[in-house]
Design a protein around this motif. Structure first.
Motif, PDB file in Angstrom:
ATOM      1  N   LYS A 143       9.259  -1.502  18.115  1.00  0.00           N
ATOM      2  CA  LYS A 143      10.251  -1.319  17.053  1.00  0.00           C
ATOM      3  C   LYS A 143       9.769  -0.315  16.014  1.00  0.00           C
ATOM      4  CE  LYS A 143      13.074  -3.901  13.725  1.00  0.00           C
ATOM      5  NZ  LYS A 143      13.406  -5.249  13.179  1.00  0.00           N
ATOM      6  N   SER A 144       8.533  -0.451  15.553  1.00  0.00           N
ATOM      7  CA  SER A 144       8.045   0.474  14.530  1.00  0.00           C
ATOM      8  C   SER A 144       7.782   1.861  15.119  1.00  0.00           C
ATOM      9  CB  SER A 144       6.792  -0.078  13.843  1.00  0.00           C
ATOM     10  OG  SER A 144       5.736  -0.272  14.757  1.00  0.00           O
ATOM     11  N   LEU A 145       7.316   1.913  16.377  1.00  0.00           N
ATOM     12  CA  LEU A 145       7.130   3.205  17.037  1.00  0.00           C
ATOM     13  C   LEU A 145       8.460   3.938  17.157  1.00  0.00           C
ATOM     14  CD1 LEU A 145       5.367   5.240  18.603  1.00  0.00           C
ATOM     15  CD2 LEU A 145       5.833   3.893  20.669  1.00  0.00           C
ATOM     16  N   THR A 146       9.493   3.215  17.557  1.00  0.00           N
ATOM     17  CA  THR A 146      10.822   3.818  17.676  1.00  0.00           C
ATOM     18  C   THR A 146      11.309   4.345  16.332  1.00  0.00           C
ATOM     19  OG1 THR A 146      11.397   2.400  19.554  1.00  0.00           O
ATOM     20  CG2 THR A 146      13.217   3.373  18.313  1.00  0.00           C
ATOM     21  N   ALA A 147      11.071   3.580  15.265  1.00  0.00           N
ATOM     22  CA  ALA A 147      11.496   4.006  13.928  1.00  0.00           C
ATOM     23  C   ALA A 147      10.778   5.289  13.508  1.00  0.00           C
ATOM     24  CB  ALA A 147      11.225   2.892  12.920  1.00  0.00           C
ATOM     25  N   VAL A 175       3.557   2.667   7.795  1.00  0.00           N
ATOM     26  CA  VAL A 175       4.708   3.118   8.569  1.00  0.00           C
ATOM     27  C   VAL A 175       5.890   3.492   7.667  1.00  0.00           C
ATOM     28  CG1 VAL A 175       6.524   2.298  10.123  1.00  0.00           C
ATOM     29  CG2 VAL A 175       4.129   2.002  10.749  1.00  0.00           C
ATOM     30  N   ASP A 176       6.179   2.669   6.669  1.00  0.00           N
ATOM     31  CA  ASP A 176       7.322   2.938   5.785  1.00  0.00           C
ATOM     32  C   ASP A 176       7.165   4.284   5.073  1.00  0.00           C
ATOM     33  OD1 ASP A 176       8.550  -0.121   5.518  1.00  0.00           O
ATOM     34  OD2 ASP A 176       6.371  -0.041   5.713  1.00  0.00           O
ATOM     35  N   TYR A 177       5.955   4.538   4.595  1.00  0.00           N
ATOM     36  CA  TYR A 177       5.696   5.784   3.876  1.00  0.00           C
ATOM     37  C   TYR A 177       5.779   6.984   4.811  1.00  0.00           C
ATOM     38  CZ  TYR A 177       3.459   9.124   0.708  1.00  0.00           C
ATOM     39  OH  TYR A 177       3.195  10.202  -0.093  1.00  0.00           O
ATOM     40  N   GLY A 210       0.803  -1.224   0.000  1.00  0.00           N
ATOM     41  CA  GLY A 210       0.000   0.000   0.000  1.00  0.00           C
ATOM     42  C   GLY A 210       0.830   1.266   0.000  1.00  0.00           C
ATOM     43  N   TYR A 211       2.152   1.126  -0.139  1.00  0.00           N
ATOM     44  CA  TYR A 211       3.064   2.263  -0.027  1.00  0.00           C
ATOM     45  C   TYR A 211       2.697   3.367  -1.015  1.00  0.00           C
ATOM     46  CZ  TYR A 211       7.446   4.913   0.157  1.00  0.00           C
ATOM     47  OH  TYR A 211       8.385   5.912   0.301  1.00  0.00           O
ATOM     48  N   GLY A 212       2.417   4.557  -0.479  1.00  0.00           N
ATOM     49  CA  GLY A 212       2.181   5.726  -1.317  1.00  0.00           C
ATOM     50  C   GLY A 212       0.847   5.761  -2.032  1.00  0.00           C
TER      51      GLY A 212
END
Length: 326
Positions: A148-152, A120-122, A34-36
């Motif tokens: 981990k994702s929150l920290t990123a 998250v990546d986007y 779903g990126y972008g």
């Protein structure tokens, strides 16, 4: 394989996606399909998020994608949260999103409408790009990220969190598989890493509005976050599949009174359109400091010294992140 973006930690077979439909196992690798692929982009006031102590009176270019990891039956944006990202849909590069923010005079970016854990990546890439141009980045979220994702996200520069409290362990009608305490764990983690957090409690009639539930929520708020993190006690209206009547005003006031009595300094009532219940008063001397109406600041009376806001009468420090935008 297991997805580690949110605390659902979906186990995803080859060729399938996790519960949010945005992360797919393709030949043993996890792809953000779903990126972008954005479902909405619009300029909105920060107070509508709601965030009352973060860049007051600013505007954020608000963007969303598709899907969610919770699927609340009272979802206000079910047309997005219950939709899958289109296969082969148009991708908006993070740089283009930031260009749009600058073009329209936005002060920052906001991932909202659907759950940011789906992108998250986007968000990380958009935040990095936004910081190059002095724009803030915040999210409206159920706060069910893994640590981990929150920290990123925070390390990338996301520093504002409008965190939804869905309920408590005793809920029987909806979201019974959710560990509601993780929301407070993550909120504290965000604070510890220098982020700004405001908690939003949508009080759903005959669902998460009973005394045992709201006392648990306010107790966890104090235990994990302390008295100075704002709490928004918001009115629910029937939406999607939930047809319970709107939250009685008496219930919202009951919860607010209890929260203040227990020691919370900033408790607001939202979704009722009453400026008095959305105004900020000094917790020490009671002076009116900020008045809001229609998701805008209409009165702002704080002293700004050494990077901090203070009450002009008694000098009490008022926790506000970012500058006031007249």
């Amino acid at each position: 394989m297991r997805c580690l973006v949110c605390e659902r930690k979906c186990i995803i077979p080859p060729g399938r996606t996790g519960a949010c439909w945005n992360y797919e196992n393709i030949d043993g690798r996890l792809y953000a399909i779903g990126y972008g692929k954005l479902s909405a982009i619009e300029l909105r006031p920060i107070e509508i998020k709601p965030l009352f102590h973060y860049w007051p009176n600013s505007t954020a270019l608000t963007y969303s994608s598709y899907g969610c990891n919770f699927y609340c039956p009272w979802c206000q944006n079910d047309h997005l949260s219950y939709a899958k990202p289109p296969r082969g849909g148009r991708v908006i590069p993070p740089g283009k999103l930031v260009e749009l923010a600058l073009l329209h005079g936005a002060d920052g970016l906001s991932a909202s409408f659907n759950e940011p854990a789906t992108q998250v990546d986007y968000i990380i890439d958009a935040t990095i790009e936004a910081r190059k141009h002095g724009l803030y980045s915040m999210v409206v979220t159920n706060m069910y990220f893994t640590e981990k994702s929150l920290t990123a996200l925070i390390e990338a520069g996301v520093d504002g969190f409008s965190a939804d409290i869905k309920g408590c362990p005793g809920m029987k009608k909806a979201l019974v598989g959710v560990d509601h305490e993780l929301v407070f764990r993550n909120a504290r983690r965000a604070l510890e890493m220098g982020g700004h957090v405001e908690m939003i409690y949508l009080v759903v009639t005959n669902t998460n509005d009973y005394e045992e539930c709201y006392k648990w929520i306010i107790g966890k708020h104090l235990d994990y976050l302390g008295p100075n993190v704002p709490l928004h006690v918001n009115r629910y209206y029937p939406a999607h599949r939930w047809r319970e009547p709107p939250t009685p005003m008496s219930k919202l006031l009951e919860i607010r009174r209890y929260a203040i009595r227990e020691g919370l300094s900033y408790v607001y009532i939202g979704n009722v359109g009453d400026p008095e219940l959305e105004s900020t008063y000094c917790p020490k001397c009671g002076k009116l400091l900020v008045r809001r109406s229609g998701y805008r600041v209409t009165y702002f009376n704080l002293v700004y010294e050494n990077g901090r806001y203070k009450c002009p009468r008694c000098g009490t420090e008022i926790p506000i992140r970012g500058r006031y935008i007249p």
